[in-house]
Design an enzyme around this catalytic site. Structure first.
Site, PDB file in Angstrom:
ATOM      1  CB  THR A   1      -4.928   3.314  -2.550  1.00 55.76           C
ATOM      2  OG1 THR A   1      -4.824   3.396  -1.128  1.00 55.76           O
ATOM      3  CG2 THR A   1      -5.706   4.505  -3.073  1.00 55.76           C
TER       4      THR A   1
ATOM      5  CG  ASP B   1      -1.574   2.051   6.899  1.00 54.35           C
ATOM      6  OD1 ASP B   1      -1.675   0.920   7.427  1.00 54.35           O
ATOM      7  OD2 ASP B   1      -2.513   2.625   6.355  1.00 54.35           O
TER       8      ASP B   1
ATOM      9  CE  LYS C   1      -2.958   4.823   1.173  1.00 52.08           C
ATOM     10  NZ  LYS C   1      -4.397   4.571   1.187  1.00 52.08           N
TER      11      LYS C   1
ATOM     12  CG  ASN D   1      -0.013   4.467   3.718  1.00 51.88           C
ATOM     13  OD1 ASN D   1      -0.724   5.076   4.515  1.00 51.88           O
ATOM     14  ND2 ASN D   1      -0.440   3.433   3.035  1.00 51.88           N
TER      15      ASN D   1
ATOM     16  CG  ASP E   1      -2.135   0.944   1.035  1.00 48.92           C
ATOM     17  OD1 ASP E   1      -2.404   1.361  -0.113  1.00 48.92           O
ATOM     18  OD2 ASP E   1      -2.775   1.289   2.047  1.00 48.92           O
TER      19      ASP E   1
END
Length: 172
Positions: free
Chosen positions: A67, A50, A34, A37, A32
């Site tokens: 996401t 995260d 992005k 994070n 994840d």
């Protein structure tokens, strides 16, 4: 680290690649990556946050998570995936740093899915981005996960070598 960061964001790409090499060496896939994070420390250092979607890689995964704009084709299609999902997400991040939006973003979720699966990668004329930067992104955003640029090769790419501070800290 929300929104576009322009060129200064790129100083973090090499640092993030090194952090992911460490994670992958410990058999952990983040899944994840992005802007939301990524955290910047007091000294300008990059921190990955995260790990809620992260997994140990001893089993290949089929879970749909993360996401949408950052998901690679294999996760969108719910087929097996491995640590190369993080390479894809890092490529998305590079693109967003340069252009201010993720490359496969569309009005409708279904269109975003389609663009990801087809790797419908387009480079807008503005802002002007170097051929070297486009080459790097194009080598990371490859549908066949085994063909994606390995992270250690990313660190050797001319565009990274020319633009990233060796410490990974942006010095403005």
């Amino acid at each position: 680290m929300h929104g576009t960061m322009g060129m200064e964001g790129l100083a973090y790409v090499a640092s993030l690649a090194r952090a992911l090499i460490y994670c992958h060496g410990k058999h952990v896939i983040h899944r994840d990556i992005k802007p939301e994070n990524l955290l910047i420390g007091a000294q300008g250092e990059l921190k990955i946050a995260d790990f809620g979607w992260s997994v140990h890689t001893f089993n290949r995964r089929r879970t749909m998570c993360g996401t949408l704009d950052y998901l690679p084709p294999e996760m969108v299609e719910s087929v097996e995936h491995d640590a190369s999902v993080d390479i894809w997400s890092l490529g998305i991040l590079c693109y967003e740093f340069l252009y201010g939006v993720p490359p496969f973003e569309a009005m409708e979720h279904s269109d975003t899915y389609r663009r990801i699966v087809q790797v419908d990668l387009k480079f807008p004329p503005k802002p002007i981005v170097s051929a070297s930067a486009k080459d790097l992104i194009s080598q990371m955003l490859v549908k066949e996960s085994a063909q994606r640029l390995p992270l250690h090769k990313l660190l050797e790419h001319p565009w990274i070598v020319q633009n990233a501070d060796p410490s990974g800290i942006y010095r403005g």
